[in-house]
Design a protein around this motif. Structure first.
Motif, PDB file in Angstrom:
ATOM      1  N   GLY A  30       0.779  -1.232   0.000  1.00 34.52           N
ATOM      2  CA  GLY A  30       0.000   0.000   0.000  1.00 34.52           C
ATOM      3  C   GLY A  30       0.804   1.270   0.000  1.00 34.52           C
ATOM      4  N   THR A  31       2.134   1.163  -0.057  1.00 35.14           N
ATOM      5  CA  THR A  31       2.975   2.355  -0.084  1.00 35.14           C
ATOM      6  C   THR A  31       3.416   2.671  -1.501  1.00 35.14           C
ATOM      7  OG1 THR A  31       4.977   1.062   0.375  1.00 35.14           O
ATOM      8  CG2 THR A  31       3.796   1.969   2.259  1.00 35.14           C
ATOM      9  N   ALA A 158      -4.017  -4.417 -10.317  1.00 32.82           N
ATOM     10  CA  ALA A 158      -2.953  -5.273  -9.791  1.00 32.82           C
ATOM     11  C   ALA A 158      -2.561  -4.858  -8.373  1.00 32.82           C
ATOM     12  CB  ALA A 158      -1.733  -5.204 -10.711  1.00 32.82           C
ATOM     13  N   GLU A 159      -2.022  -5.812  -7.626  1.00 33.70           N
ATOM     14  CA  GLU A 159      -1.595  -5.542  -6.251  1.00 33.70           C
ATOM     15  C   GLU A 159      -0.315  -4.712  -6.206  1.00 33.70           C
ATOM     16  OE1 GLU A 159      -1.892  -9.156  -3.610  1.00 33.70           O
ATOM     17  OE2 GLU A 159      -2.475 -10.052  -5.540  1.00 33.70           O
ATOM     18  N   LEU A 160       0.533  -4.898  -7.202  1.00 31.77           N
ATOM     19  CA  LEU A 160       1.757  -4.111  -7.340  1.00 31.77           C
ATOM     20  C   LEU A 160       1.757  -3.502  -8.733  1.00 31.77           C
ATOM     21  CD1 LEU A 160       4.684  -3.216  -6.588  1.00 31.77           C
ATOM     22  CD2 LEU A 160       5.466  -5.402  -7.537  1.00 31.77           C
ATOM     23  N   GLN A 186      -4.354   4.451  -7.084  1.00 31.12           N
ATOM     24  CA  GLN A 186      -3.725   3.829  -5.924  1.00 31.12           C
ATOM     25  C   GLN A 186      -4.600   3.957  -4.684  1.00 31.12           C
ATOM     26  OE1 GLN A 186      -2.312   5.073  -2.946  1.00 31.12           O
ATOM     27  NE2 GLN A 186      -1.398   3.111  -2.352  1.00 31.12           N
ATOM     28  N   GLN A 187      -5.250   5.086  -4.533  1.00 33.64           N
ATOM     29  CA  GLN A 187      -6.129   5.279  -3.381  1.00 33.64           C
ATOM     30  C   GLN A 187      -7.338   4.351  -3.456  1.00 33.64           C
ATOM     31  OE1 GLN A 187      -7.793   9.263  -2.931  1.00 33.64           O
ATOM     32  NE2 GLN A 187      -7.640   9.083  -0.713  1.00 33.64           N
ATOM     33  N   ARG A 188      -7.830   4.132  -4.666  1.00 34.72           N
ATOM     34  CA  ARG A 188      -9.004   3.270  -4.857  1.00 34.72           C
ATOM     35  C   ARG A 188      -8.669   1.801  -4.618  1.00 34.72           C
ATOM     36  NH1 ARG A 188     -10.576   0.378  -9.186  1.00 34.72           N
ATOM     37  NH2 ARG A 188      -8.957   1.360 -10.477  1.00 34.72           N
ATOM     38  N   THR A 189      -7.515   1.356  -5.095  1.00 31.21           N
ATOM     39  CA  THR A 189      -7.181  -0.071  -5.042  1.00 31.21           C
ATOM     40  C   THR A 189      -6.305  -0.453  -3.854  1.00 31.21           C
ATOM     41  OG1 THR A 189      -5.190   0.182  -6.404  1.00 31.21           O
ATOM     42  CG2 THR A 189      -7.295  -0.175  -7.564  1.00 31.21           C
ATOM     43  N   GLY A 190      -5.579   0.517  -3.294  1.00 25.44           N
ATOM     44  CA  GLY A 190      -4.635   0.200  -2.219  1.00 25.44           C
ATOM     45  C   GLY A 190      -3.393  -0.510  -2.700  1.00 25.44           C
ATOM     46  N   ALA A 191      -3.099  -0.421  -4.006  1.00 29.85           N
ATOM     47  CA  ALA A 191      -1.956  -1.121  -4.587  1.00 29.85           C
ATOM     48  C   ALA A 191      -0.637  -0.557  -4.055  1.00 29.85           C
ATOM     49  CB  ALA A 191      -1.977  -1.000  -6.105  1.00 29.85           C
ATOM     50  N   THR A 192       0.373  -1.404  -4.075  1.00 27.63           N
ATOM     51  CA  THR A 192       1.744  -0.961  -3.834  1.00 27.63           C
ATOM     52  C   THR A 192       2.281  -0.409  -5.147  1.00 27.63           C
ATOM     53  OG1 THR A 192       2.004  -2.743  -2.227  1.00 27.63           O
ATOM     54  CG2 THR A 192       4.018  -1.680  -3.032  1.00 27.63           C
ATOM     55  N   VAL A 193       2.981   0.718  -5.095  1.00 27.85           N
ATOM     56  CA  VAL A 193       3.440   1.370  -6.318  1.00 27.85           C
ATOM     57  C   VAL A 193       4.947   1.604  -6.263  1.00 27.85           C
ATOM     58  CG1 VAL A 193       3.360   3.495  -7.684  1.00 27.85           C
ATOM     59  CG2 VAL A 193       1.237   2.497  -6.808  1.00 27.85           C
TER      60      VAL A 193
END
Length: 249
Positions: A30-31, A158-160, A186-193
């Motif tokens: 999530g970061t 995707a998660e990442l 990213q805010q919507r999915t909580g993915a790591t970026v």
């Protein structure tokens, strides 16, 4: 938070030439982490390792707790489905339309055709390419190709998600719109970026932390908001464009 990525003493060599050496890095789920550094410092090679497109020469690389070393291609394929990737050179399929390129990750996941069409339409509208579904890559400008690549990287939630130069070749207004879109996703999915960019100023408005890659090693890692005033003088000089002479040998 749980860990999305963990690298321990990772090195990458091509024959006798070491491109990356002794990299240890942990990225929590999530970061958003930015990667900066001079040309030929190893940034693109590093992101290829992170998404399983290339294998490490030594060390450990874990993606969502799974060690990528020694994995069979089928196993790597399943892990790659959890990753979205924007390539620096777009990497669009010439034989597919814009819609076909964006749909590709969803088709790989076995999503139903009707749901794919709806999701592709939504993504293309989000990146400002509504009405371009039937175009081929050869008919697109560089900026349009970049936006198709972003749509493809984000269409499967995707998660990442890894972005290699998401704003390269774009004007300042479009750059800000792209980063606003990436932030909203990213805010919507909580993915790591993980985002690699030469535009440090724009990147710093998007990510939480920035890592400075220098001569194949993580030289510094710190808060994005204060990167221009980092305690490391080499980082400050790089960010401010004050370094003199060649950065890499």
């Amino acid at each position: 938070m749980s860990v999305a990525l963990r690298l321990a003493h990772v090195a990458k060599r091509y024959d006798r030439r070491e491109v990356l050496g002794d990299i240890s890095l942990t990225v929590e789920r999530g970061t958003k982490l930015g990667l900066i550094g001079p040309a030929a410092s190893g940034k693109t090679v590093l992101v290829k390792l992170l998404c399983g497109l290339e294998a490490v020469s030594s060390g450990e690389l874990e993606l969502f707790g799974a060690n990528l070393a020694g994995r069979r291609e089928a196993e790597l394929g399943e892990l790659r489905k959890r990753v979205g990737m924007l390539f620096q050179n777009y990497a669009l399929f010439d034989f597919l339309t814009v819609a076909g390129n964006v749909a590709f990750p969803l088709e790989q996941r076995g999503i139903e055709a009707g749901a794919i069409a709806e999701r592709v339409t939504q993504r293309l509208r989000a990146v400002g390419l509504a009405g371009s579904e039937a175009k081929l890559a050869s008919e697109l400008s560089g900026g349009m190709k970049k936006r198709v690549g972003i749509a493809r990287a984000t269409v499967a939630d995707a998660e990442l998600v890894i972005y290699d130069e998401p704003s390269a070749g774009l004007d300042p207004v479009t750059t800000q719109k792209i980063y606003d879109l990436l932030a909203a996703d990213q805010q919507r999915t909580g993915a790591t970026v993980i985002a690699v960019s030469s535009d440090v100023t724009a990147l710093a408005t998007f990510v939480d932390e920035i890592a400075f890659l220098y001569r194949g090693r993580i030289h510094y890692r710190g808060p994005a908001a204060s990167i221009a005033d980092a305690p490391d003088p080499l980082v400050r000089q790089f960010v401010r464009g004050e370094l003199e002479g060649p950065l890499d040998v």
